[in-house]
Design a protein around this motif. Structure first.
Motif, PDB file in Angstrom:
ATOM      1  N   TYR A 276      14.818 -49.362-107.699  1.00  0.00           N
ATOM      2  CA  TYR A 276      14.949 -50.534-106.819  1.00  0.00           C
ATOM      3  C   TYR A 276      16.063 -50.293-105.799  1.00  0.00           C
ATOM      4  CZ  TYR A 276      12.322 -52.464-110.701  1.00  0.00           C
ATOM      5  OH  TYR A 276      11.376 -52.671-111.680  1.00  0.00           O
TER       6      TYR A 276
ATOM      7  N   GLN B  14      16.384 -51.118-102.763  1.00  0.00           N
ATOM      8  CA  GLN B  14      16.714 -52.277-101.925  1.00  0.00           C
ATOM      9  C   GLN B  14      17.703 -53.196-102.640  1.00  0.00           C
ATOM     10  OE1 GLN B  14      15.960 -52.316 -98.906  1.00  0.00           O
ATOM     11  NE2 GLN B  14      13.873 -51.671 -98.504  1.00  0.00           N
TER      12      GLN B  14
ATOM     13  N   ILE C 289      13.019 -60.207-109.081  1.00  0.00           N
ATOM     14  CA  ILE C 289      13.165 -59.830-107.671  1.00  0.00           C
ATOM     15  C   ILE C 289      12.847 -58.351-107.468  1.00  0.00           C
ATOM     16  CG2 ILE C 289      14.784 -61.698-107.166  1.00  0.00           C
ATOM     17  CD1 ILE C 289      17.033 -59.559-107.265  1.00  0.00           C
TER      18      ILE C 289
ATOM     19  N   LYS D  53      10.311 -56.848-106.346  1.00  0.00           N
ATOM     20  CA  LYS D  53       9.579 -56.476-105.136  1.00  0.00           C
ATOM     21  C   LYS D  53      10.294 -56.938-103.856  1.00  0.00           C
ATOM     22  CE  LYS D  53       4.996 -56.326-107.243  1.00  0.00           C
ATOM     23  NZ  LYS D  53       5.376 -55.282-108.108  1.00  0.00           N
ATOM     24  N   TRP D  54      11.486 -57.489-103.987  1.00  0.00           N
ATOM     25  CA  TRP D  54      12.215 -58.004-102.823  1.00  0.00           C
ATOM     26  C   TRP D  54      12.963 -56.888-102.120  1.00  0.00           C
ATOM     27  CZ3 TRP D  54      14.943 -63.245-104.270  1.00  0.00           C
ATOM     28  CH2 TRP D  54      13.991 -64.134-104.771  1.00  0.00           C
ATOM     29  N   ASN D  55      13.093 -57.023-100.797  1.00  0.00           N
ATOM     30  CA  ASN D  55      13.937 -56.081-100.067  1.00  0.00           C
ATOM     31  C   ASN D  55      15.319 -56.700 -99.855  1.00  0.00           C
ATOM     32  OD1 ASN D  55      13.976 -57.655 -97.674  1.00  0.00           O
ATOM     33  ND2 ASN D  55      12.099 -56.697 -96.942  1.00  0.00           N
ATOM     34  N   THR D  56      16.216 -55.938 -99.290  1.00  0.00           N
ATOM     35  CA  THR D  56      17.609 -56.359 -99.139  1.00  0.00           C
ATOM     36  C   THR D  56      17.726 -57.653 -98.345  1.00  0.00           C
ATOM     37  OG1 THR D  56      18.148 -54.010 -99.119  1.00  0.00           O
ATOM     38  CG2 THR D  56      19.895 -55.505 -98.474  1.00  0.00           C
TER      39      THR D  56
ATOM     40  N   THR E 188      15.434 -59.986 -97.906  1.00  0.00           N
ATOM     41  CA  THR E 188      14.842 -61.089 -98.655  1.00  0.00           C
ATOM     42  C   THR E 188      15.834 -61.651 -99.664  1.00  0.00           C
ATOM     43  OG1 THR E 188      12.664 -60.062 -98.426  1.00  0.00           O
ATOM     44  CG2 THR E 188      12.876 -61.773-100.104  1.00  0.00           C
ATOM     45  N   VAL E 189      16.572 -60.760-100.339  1.00  0.00           N
ATOM     46  CA  VAL E 189      17.575 -61.200-101.313  1.00  0.00           C
ATOM     47  C   VAL E 189      18.634 -62.052-100.609  1.00  0.00           C
ATOM     48  CG1 VAL E 189      19.363 -60.456-102.932  1.00  0.00           C
ATOM     49  CG2 VAL E 189      17.194 -59.221-102.827  1.00  0.00           C
TER      50      VAL E 189
ATOM     51  N   GLU F 248      18.442 -63.662 -97.681  1.00  0.00           N
ATOM     52  CA  GLU F 248      17.850 -64.911 -97.178  1.00  0.00           C
ATOM     53  C   GLU F 248      17.625 -65.907 -98.310  1.00  0.00           C
ATOM     54  OE1 GLU F 248      14.316 -63.803 -95.004  1.00  0.00           O
ATOM     55  OE2 GLU F 248      15.485 -62.494 -93.695  1.00  0.00           O
ATOM     56  N   PHE F 249      17.233 -65.414 -99.476  1.00  0.00           N
ATOM     57  CA  PHE F 249      17.024 -66.292-100.622  1.00  0.00           C
ATOM     58  C   PHE F 249      18.327 -67.006-100.992  1.00  0.00           C
ATOM     59  CE2 PHE F 249      17.175 -67.192-105.138  1.00  0.00           C
ATOM     60  CZ  PHE F 249      16.024 -67.956-105.302  1.00  0.00           C
TER      61      PHE F 249
END
Length: 99
Positions: free
Chosen positions: A20, A22, A65, A67-70, A72-73, A75-76
Motif C-alpha cells: 500500500y 499510497q 482504506i 484501495k485509497w490513494n494519498t 483520498t485519505v 480529503e476523507f
C-alpha cells in the motif's frame, strides 16, 4: 452534509507499506500533521483501516482504506474530522483561553 467525528485512528502495519505505497506516502508525509485529532497506530499484520470515534473515544465506524490513494485519505479526513478549534470540549476551551 457529512457526519464529522472528533477523533480518528489510522491503523496500519509497516510490513504492509510495500503493498500500500499510497498509504505509506500519506503516513510518512507531513499530511497527518494537519489533523491533530488523528492518531496513527501501527498494528502488526493489519491492512490499512480508519476508525472514526466519538467524543468518548468509542469507535463509531471502521473503514478499510486499502484501495485509497494519498489524496483520498487526506480529503476523507478533511471532510470527516472536526476541526480542533470547532470542538466544544472543555479541554479545547481551556487551550484557546490561555494567557
Amino acid at each position: 452534509m457529512y457526519r464529522k467525528y472528533p477523533k480518528a485512528i489510522l491503523e496500519v502495519c509497516t510490513c504492509k507499506f510495500g503493498a500500500y505505497p499510497q498509504i505509506q506516502a500519506f503516513v510518512k508525509s507531513d499530511r497527518p500533521l494537519k489533523f491533530p485529532n488523528l492518531q496513527i497506530k501501527y498494528v502488526r499484520g493489519l491492512d490499512p483501516t480508519v476508525k472514526l470515534l466519538d467524543k468518548t473515544g468509542a469507535v463509531k465506524e471502521t473503514l478499510s482504506i486499502t484501495k485509497w490513494n494519498t489524496d483520498t485519505v487526506q480529503e476523507f479526513f478533511e471532510t470527516h474530522l472536526e476541526n480542533e478549534e470547532n470542538t466544544d470540549d472543555d479541554e479545547d476551551y481551556l487551550k484557546t483561553n490561555r494567557v
